[in-house]
Motif scaffolding. Structure first.
Motif, PDB file in Angstrom:
ATOM      1  N   GLU A   1      78.275  25.459 -28.233  1.00 54.07           N
ATOM      2  CA  GLU A   1      78.695  24.626 -29.362  1.00 54.07           C
ATOM      3  C   GLU A   1      80.203  24.382 -29.324  1.00 54.07           C
TER       4      GLU A   1
ATOM      5  N   ASP B   1      72.132  22.505 -35.126  1.00 53.03           N
ATOM      6  CA  ASP B   1      71.028  23.035 -34.336  1.00 53.03           C
ATOM      7  C   ASP B   1      71.669  23.708 -33.124  1.00 53.03           C
TER       8      ASP B   1
ATOM      9  N   THR C   1      73.315  20.621 -31.151  1.00 52.85           N
ATOM     10  CA  THR C   1      73.547  19.364 -31.864  1.00 52.85           C
ATOM     11  C   THR C   1      74.203  19.677 -33.205  1.00 52.85           C
TER      12      THR C   1
ATOM     13  N   TRP D   1      69.257  21.957 -26.405  1.00 54.77           N
ATOM     14  CA  TRP D   1      70.692  21.716 -26.394  1.00 54.77           C
ATOM     15  C   TRP D   1      71.270  21.790 -27.814  1.00 54.77           C
TER      16      TRP D   1
ATOM     17  N   GLU E   1      75.473  17.406 -36.626  1.00 54.99           N
ATOM     18  CA  GLU E   1      75.621  16.124 -37.318  1.00 54.99           C
ATOM     19  C   GLU E   1      76.770  16.269 -38.306  1.00 54.99           C
TER      20      GLU E   1
ATOM     21  N   SER F   1      76.125  16.010 -29.546  1.00 57.04           N
ATOM     22  CA  SER F   1      75.184  16.868 -28.817  1.00 57.04           C
ATOM     23  C   SER F   1      75.592  16.948 -27.350  1.00 57.04           C
ATOM     24  N   ASP F   2      75.049  17.948 -26.681  1.00 55.14           N
ATOM     25  CA  ASP F   2      75.373  18.167 -25.268  1.00 55.14           C
ATOM     26  C   ASP F   2      74.092  18.539 -24.527  1.00 55.14           C
ATOM     27  N   LYS F   3      73.393  17.520 -24.060  1.00 58.13           N
ATOM     28  CA  LYS F   3      72.117  17.745 -23.365  1.00 58.13           C
ATOM     29  C   LYS F   3      72.297  18.426 -22.012  1.00 58.13           C
TER      30      LYS F   3
ATOM     31  N   TRP G   1      84.192  16.640 -27.747  1.00 64.83           N
ATOM     32  CA  TRP G   1      84.146  15.638 -28.813  1.00 64.83           C
ATOM     33  C   TRP G   1      85.519  15.464 -29.447  1.00 64.83           C
TER      34      TRP G   1
ATOM     35  N   ARG H   1      76.549  12.127 -34.502  1.00 67.06           N
ATOM     36  CA  ARG H   1      75.651  13.207 -34.065  1.00 67.06           C
ATOM     37  C   ARG H   1      76.200  13.660 -32.713  1.00 67.06           C
TER      38      ARG H   1
END
Length: 171
Positions: free
Chosen positions: A153, A85, A110, A108, A112, A132-134, A160, A130
């Motif tokens: 991204e 996403d 995401t 944000w 997976e 993600s970076d809010k 990560w 999962r």
């Protein structure tokens, strides 16, 4: 003449040691049913699910580059991406900006994924995550003028990857 001969001998020895010697780190990226991904297309004309080749190639290349940077020789990493996403959303009701991806606090990035890290002499390390970076809009040092449409991204994957796979400093 001697220096040319010495350079040639050193180059042959270096090439020979690389060919025989230590195995290099490697990252394999696979996409599991990309046609079902939530939002992985940079094409504003198609608002349906799915990933486009441009996104998959860019993320694969970026993860392979991170592997070269952070993995130790001999380590093999397989990443199976199950959903993407992307940051932001197209807003088709904005008639003057139909091809602009609007970045908002609630959109944000995401991804997976599952991964398997293999290394000689150790059991395989597997996990499902999962990522993600809010806080992607308030990252310090974020390049606002970046022309990379996947900057959020890639920055998220940088963090990560470094947290999971970078060698830990020894005390």
């Amino acid at each position: 003449m001697r220096s040319v001969l010495a350079c040639a001998v050193l180059m042959v020895l270096a090439f020979d040691s690389m060919a025989q010697g230590t195995p290099t780190a490697q990252v394999e990226v696979r996409f599991d049913h990309p046609e079902k991904f939530r939002d992985a297309s940079l094409n504003s004309q198609s608002y349906e699910r799915g990933a486009d080749e441009q996104v998959m190639k860019a993320l694969s290349a970026h993860l392979q580059k991170l592997g070269q940077r952070y993995l130790q020789p001999g380590q093999q990493l397989r990443i199976d991406i199950r959903d993407i996403d992307l940051a932001g959303r197209y807003e088709p009701w904005n008639s003057y900006a139909y091809d602009v991806r609007f970045m908002r606090e609630i959109t944000w990035p995401t991804i997976e994924l599952n991964y398997t890290l293999s290394q000689p002499g150790k059991p395989d390390q597997q996990a499902q995550e999962r990522v993600s970076d809010k806080m992607y809009l308030s990252r310090p040092g974020r390049q606002v003028s970046s022309s990379d449409r996947l900057f959020a991204e890639k920055a998220m994957l940088d963090d990560w990857f470094r947290q999971r796979f970078a060698p830990k400093p020894t005390s």
